[in-house]
Every structure is written in C-alpha cells, then in structure tokens.
Write an enzyme that holds these catalytic residues in place. Structure first.
Site, PDB file in Angstrom:
ATOM      1  N   CYS A  43       0.763  -1.291   0.124  1.00  0.00           N
ATOM      2  CA  CYS A  43       0.105  -0.185   0.020  1.00  0.00           C
ATOM      3  C   CYS A  43       0.940   1.315  -0.015  1.00  0.00           C
ATOM      4  O   CYS A  43       0.659   2.187  -0.995  1.00  0.00           O
ATOM      5  CB  CYS A  43      -0.976  -0.015   1.112  1.00  0.00           C
ATOM      6  SG  CYS A  43      -2.068  -1.252   1.082  1.00  0.00           S
TER       7      CYS A  43
HETATM    8  N1  LIG Z   1      -2.881  -6.222   1.649  1.00  0.00           N
HETATM    9  C1  LIG Z   1      -3.153  -5.082   2.064  1.00  0.00           C
HETATM   10  O1  LIG Z   1      -2.857  -4.982   3.492  1.00  0.00           O
HETATM   11  C2  LIG Z   1      -4.273  -4.042   1.636  1.00  0.00           C
HETATM   12  C3  LIG Z   1      -4.917  -3.304   2.447  1.00  0.00           C
HETATM   13  C4  LIG Z   1      -5.730  -2.438   1.952  1.00  0.00           C
HETATM   14  C5  LIG Z   1      -5.908  -2.520   0.461  1.00  0.00           C
HETATM   15  N2  LIG Z   1      -5.364  -3.339  -0.068  1.00  0.00           N
HETATM   16  C6  LIG Z   1      -5.629  -3.439  -1.709  1.00  0.00           C
HETATM   17  O2  LIG Z   1      -6.499  -4.591  -1.915  1.00  0.00           O
HETATM   18  C7  LIG Z   1      -6.159  -5.211  -3.390  1.00  0.00           C
HETATM   19  C8  LIG Z   1      -6.007  -6.455  -3.148  1.00  0.00           C
HETATM   20  O3  LIG Z   1      -4.635  -6.470  -2.327  1.00  0.00           O
HETATM   21  P1  LIG Z   1      -4.319  -8.029  -1.599  1.00  0.00           P
HETATM   22  O4  LIG Z   1      -3.019  -7.718  -0.803  1.00  0.00           O
HETATM   23  O5  LIG Z   1      -5.350  -8.915  -1.174  1.00  0.00           O
HETATM   24  O6  LIG Z   1      -3.607  -8.716  -2.921  1.00  0.00           O
HETATM   25  P2  LIG Z   1      -3.333 -10.324  -3.090  1.00  0.00           P
HETATM   26  O7  LIG Z   1      -2.234 -10.489  -3.848  1.00  0.00           O
HETATM   27  O8  LIG Z   1      -2.916 -10.835  -1.822  1.00  0.00           O
HETATM   28  O9  LIG Z   1      -4.558 -11.146  -3.577  1.00  0.00           O
HETATM   29  C9  LIG Z   1      -4.980 -10.920  -4.639  1.00  0.00           C
HETATM   30  C10 LIG Z   1      -5.696 -12.127  -5.209  1.00  0.00           C
HETATM   31  O10 LIG Z   1      -6.362 -11.822  -6.407  1.00  0.00           O
HETATM   32  C11 LIG Z   1      -6.033 -12.851  -7.398  1.00  0.00           C
HETATM   33  N3  LIG Z   1      -6.462 -12.456  -8.755  1.00  0.00           N
HETATM   34  C12 LIG Z   1      -5.565 -11.820  -9.549  1.00  0.00           C
HETATM   35  N4  LIG Z   1      -6.364 -11.604 -10.532  1.00  0.00           N
HETATM   36  C13 LIG Z   1      -7.562 -12.200 -10.511  1.00  0.00           C
HETATM   37  C14 LIG Z   1      -8.640 -12.217 -11.725  1.00  0.00           C
HETATM   38  N5  LIG Z   1      -8.574 -11.693 -12.659  1.00  0.00           N
HETATM   39  N6  LIG Z   1      -9.694 -13.022 -11.083  1.00  0.00           N
HETATM   40  C15 LIG Z   1      -9.652 -13.621  -9.954  1.00  0.00           C
HETATM   41  N7  LIG Z   1      -8.830 -13.415  -9.082  1.00  0.00           N
HETATM   42  C16 LIG Z   1      -7.535 -12.736  -9.526  1.00  0.00           C
HETATM   43  C17 LIG Z   1      -4.626 -13.090  -7.020  1.00  0.00           C
HETATM   44  O11 LIG Z   1      -4.314 -14.528  -7.526  1.00  0.00           O
HETATM   45  C18 LIG Z   1      -4.504 -12.984  -5.682  1.00  0.00           C
HETATM   46  O12 LIG Z   1      -4.891 -14.251  -4.966  1.00  0.00           O
HETATM   47  C19 LIG Z   1      -5.207  -4.156  -3.954  1.00  0.00           C
HETATM   48  O13 LIG Z   1      -5.788  -3.128  -4.496  1.00  0.00           O
HETATM   49  C20 LIG Z   1      -4.557  -3.723  -2.534  1.00  0.00           C
HETATM   50  O14 LIG Z   1      -3.928  -2.327  -2.879  1.00  0.00           O
HETATM   51  C21 LIG Z   1      -4.475  -4.201   0.284  1.00  0.00           C
END
Ligand SMILES: NC(=O)c1ccc[n+]([C@@H]2O[C@H](COP(=O)([O-])OP(=O)(O)OC[C@H]3O[C@@H](n4cnc5c(N)ncnc54)[C@H](O)[C@@H]3O)[C@@H](O)[C@H]2O)c1
Length: 435
Positions: free
Chosen positions: A278
């Site tokens: 982030c």
């Molecule tokens: N990790 C954090 O602390 C956090 C906190 C707040 C916001 N975010 C935001 O949330 C979003 C997700 O982050 P995350 O950390 O959960 O990511 P992550 O990489 O842990 O998880 C994302 C998942 O999406 C899947 N994916 C990718 N493309 C796909 C598709 N087309 N269809 C279905 N699944 C698909 C991936 O395989 C993965 O399992 C990002 O925008 C991030 O900036 C993350």
C-alpha cells in the site's frame, strides 16, 4: 430515494434476510478476510481466484492468509458457507460481487490496472439484472466510473437501474491485533444514490460501521489520502532522523518528547523505509492521475524519494559502524534481523529489508537474516534462508542490523551478544537517554 425500485428493493430484502450470495473476486490479504466476515454475518460466499492451487487449498479448508485462522475457514467450508472456484462464469450466481484483485505499479511506476480490467471483463461476461458490483482494490480516482462502468454498461444494462456499481476501499491492516475488516469503519461511494444504498445495505451486517460518501471518486480518494498521509508523515520522520543525525541529537528522544503534546501532533517514526502493498504504491496512483491533468503532486513525489532513500542511509550506517570497528563492508558478515515489511506479519512485498540486503551484498558483505515469520526469501536478486537467532550466530556476525522488529525476538540477546548493532527501529535502549 423513497420511490419504489423493484431491483434495488429485492437486493435490500436479500441483505435483510442474508439470502444474498456474495462473490469475492481475488482471495488474498483483502478478499479472504472479507469473505470470512460476510460468512460470519450469515451470507453464503463464493470465492473466485485465478490461482488454482490457492483455490484447492481453500476448498480443503486451509488458509494461506495469516489473519484468517485455518479453523475459521475450515468451519465455513464444512458448513457450506464458503467455497472457492476458478470458474469465473459462476459470477452469474452472485447477487453481490466484491473485487479484491491486486493493483500494483508497472516498472515505470504507472498504475497497472490490468487485474481490475480482467476482473471487470469476467463480471461483464455474466452481468445480469439485480447484481451489485463493488471494487475494493486501491486505485486512482475515476477508475470505477471511467474504466469499469463503460465496460459493464456495454452489456445494455443500466447502472442504478438494472445493476449497481460502487467503490469501497479495503482498509485491512494485516497483523493488527485490534483492528480488522469487521471493526474498521468502511467507506462506500456509489455511482448513483441507489448504488450506494444497496452497497451499504449489503455490507452492513458484516461491518460494524459504514461511512457513505457522495461518489465513487470521493471513496477512491479517501483511501489514497489515508496512505499518502502515512507516506508523507513517515517521510518527514525519516528526514528528521537524518537531520538529528547531522546535529548529533537523538531523533527518538525528540519524537517521544514531541508526542507528549496532547493535541496538534501525531507520532510517526523513522525506519528503514516503507514497504507492503500500500504505502509505497498507492500514492503513485494519484500522482499518475494528476500528471494526466498536468498537475504535479509534490508531497507524494518528495515523500516517495525520502522513504526510498532510507535503505541506502542505513547501509551507510552499517559501513560507518564497521569502519569504527576497523572493518570493511566487503567480507564482513552482516545479520539482518527482520525482513517482513512490518512487525509480526509474513509479507515481504516491497520490504525495505530486501533493498538493505541487496545493497549490502552489492558492497561485498556476507548477508544472512533471521525472521521468525519468513523462513525463506526468494525475491529478485535475493535467495536466502532464515538462520536461527543463536548466541553463536549473533557473535559470529560483524554487524547486526535490525530492520523489522517482531514480537518474540530476543532483543536482549542481541544487545548481549552482537559486536555492532545498527537499529533502524529503535528496539534496543539508547545510551544516554535519561531514565
Ligand atoms: N494487503 C493489504 O494490506 C491491503 C490493504 C488495503 C487494501 N489493499 C488493496 O487491496 C487489493 C488487493 O490486495 P491484496 O493484498 O489482497 O492482494 P493479494 O495479491 O493478496 O490477493 C489478490 C488475489 O487476486 C487474485 N487475482 C488476480 N487477478 C484475478 C482475476 N482476474 N480474477 C480473480 N482473481 C484474481 C490473485 O491470484 C490473488 O490471490 C489491492 O488493490 C491492494 O492495494 C491491500
């Protein structure tokens, strides 16, 4: 607003009796905890991910996300409240769809919205009357309206009439023992008033407090403001560390004393730089968007530069401390303590520890590391295994550099056995500070 809306009213009723089926697209750090809260609220959840191995594990009830205990997931699977699939055509079954896919940066630090586009295309392929679609991924203002809406509207269905579209940023803080998906207030902005109303109603049972805002753009900006605020203030704290260093003043003493002011000050601390999915990334989404409008976001750029320069600053400190001990960096054994991007989590994405390790290796140091949460490091240019934090390992190292502090690490042993310590996190007591 009070006028009858048969499609909207049907979704409100499905929220009220929990008969709505939620589809979560992307089952990572954000999607899986959200899915579990929806299950707890009484909904059935169908999770979607392109990672077949992760889907298989989830269907066996095995969690790959630290904040979701395996027992909790296994119970949801057993009770048929949660299942996962790679078959995105099954999105047609869902009444509400939350998109939680990654939003990284490209090599040139431009937004990479390819995952959002792919997920939108999947939703579009089975979009039907009576569905709510919510984007949760952090992104630049305008993504929901300018990128997603045209794709979904191309189906011939009308937003706010046939289907509903909203943005609701995820604020999860992995590893935070106090705040989680449920008890962190959740901001929701809709394309239309009914979009917002339907989204609020569907999330309400799962989240303690919802914060409606007037548009998707406002909701998108809320998330970026929060993370930019952190980046800028961490940047300021990091600059203050350099300033204090040059003035021969203990920055931590200054910060702790400043933090006694009961108003008008918020404590931020210096460190090895910023990491995670982030803080180092999100502000660049806004910077990019504003560049397209001929505006340069100076705070964002400056904080990014200051934070990114910190690994180099600390590696210079290691070199200086080794020099005082009559040693060169080349050939010295440096033990890096903590490589996760922050305390008590198992995530190394964008971790400044990786830069510290690369910079040390580039200068010829023999680098090892210890991190109770990260048994192996297989990152670009870094291939290492965590070593035990034994007295022998500590005394063998020419320098120990504390990058991430984790609960449960024996810092007293570090203070006792290490020859030279560079402490980026102020874990060890400072000499000379009055008790
Ligand atoms: N990790 C954090 O602390 C956090 C906190 C707040 C916001 N975010 C935001 O949330 C979003 C997700 O982050 P995350 O950390 O959960 O990511 P992550 O990489 O842990 O998880 C994302 C998942 O999406 C899947 N994916 C990718 N493309 C796909 C598709 N087309 N269809 C279905 N699944 C698909 C991936 O395989 C993965 O399992 C990002 O925008 C991030 O900036 C993350």
């Amino acid at each position: 607003m009070s006028a009858a809306h048969p499609v909207g009213d049907a979704l409100l009723a499905k929220a009220a009796d929990r008969s709505a089926l939620f589809g979560i697209v992307g089952l990572g750090y954000v999607g899986l905890p959200l899915a579990m809260e929806l299950v707890r609220a009484g909904y059935r959840v169908l999770g979607f991910d392109v990672n077949a191995a992760a889907v298989e594990r989830l269907n066996r009830g095995e969690s790959h996300i630290q904040d979701v205990p395996t027992e909790r997931l296994a119970r949801a699977v057993r009770e048929k409240k949660f299942s996962a699939t790679t078959d995105l055509r099954r999105l047609a079954e869902a009444d509400a769809i939350s998109i939680c896919v990654p939003t990284p940066l490209s090599k040139t630090k431009d937004p990479d919205v390819s995952y959002v586009i792919a997920a939108t295309e999947s939703v579009k392929a089975s979009l039907r009357r009576g569905q709510l679609v919510v984007l949760e991924s952090t992104t630049y203002p305008g993504t929901t309206r300018d990128l997603m809406l045209p794709a979904l509207a191309a189906t011939g269905l009308t937003v706010g009439v046939d289907f509903f579209l909203a943005f609701s940023p995820e604020r999860v803080d992995p590893g935070n023992p106090k705040y989680n998906t449920r008890n962190t207030p959740k901001v929701v902005g809709g394309i239309t008033e009914w979009c917002r109303r339907v989204a609020v109603a569907l999330y309400q049972p799962a989240i303690d407090s919802l914060v409606p805002v007037s548009s998707t753009e406002a909701a998108e900006l809320v998330k970026i403001l929060e993370n930019t605020f952190r980046s800028v203030n961490i940047g300021l704290a990091n600059e203050m560390a350099i300033v204090c260093d040059k003035l021969g003043v203990d920055v931590w003493e200054v910060i702790e004393a400043a933090a006694t002011k009961p108003f008008g000050y918020m404590k931020f601390t210096p460190g090895p730089g910023v990491g995670g999915h982030c803080i180092p990334l999100d502000p660049h989404y806004l910077a990019w968007k504003m560049r397209t409008l001929n505006y340069k976001t100076r705070f964002i750029e400056l904080a990014g530069e200051l934070n990114a320069a910190m690994p180099e600053y600390w590696v210079d400190k290691v070199a200086a401390r080794l020099n005082e001990a009559g040693k060169a960096v080349r050939g010295s054994g440096v033990l890096v303590l903590g490589v996760a991007y922050k305390k008590d989590i198992d995530d190394v994405r964008e971790s400044p520890a990786l830069d510290v390790i690369r910079l040390l290796e580039r200068r010829g140091a023999r680098v090892s590391y210890h991190d109770p949460f990260i048994p192996h490091l297989h990152e670009e240019g870094v291939e290492l295994h965590s070593v035990a934090l034994s007295p022998a390992a500590l005394t063998a190292a020419d320098c120990v550099v504390i990058v991430t502090d984790h609960a449960g690490v024996d810092y007293a042993a570090v203070a006792r056995h290490a020859k030279v310590v560079v402490d980026t996190r102020h874990v060890l007591p400072r000499a000379g500070t009055p008790a």
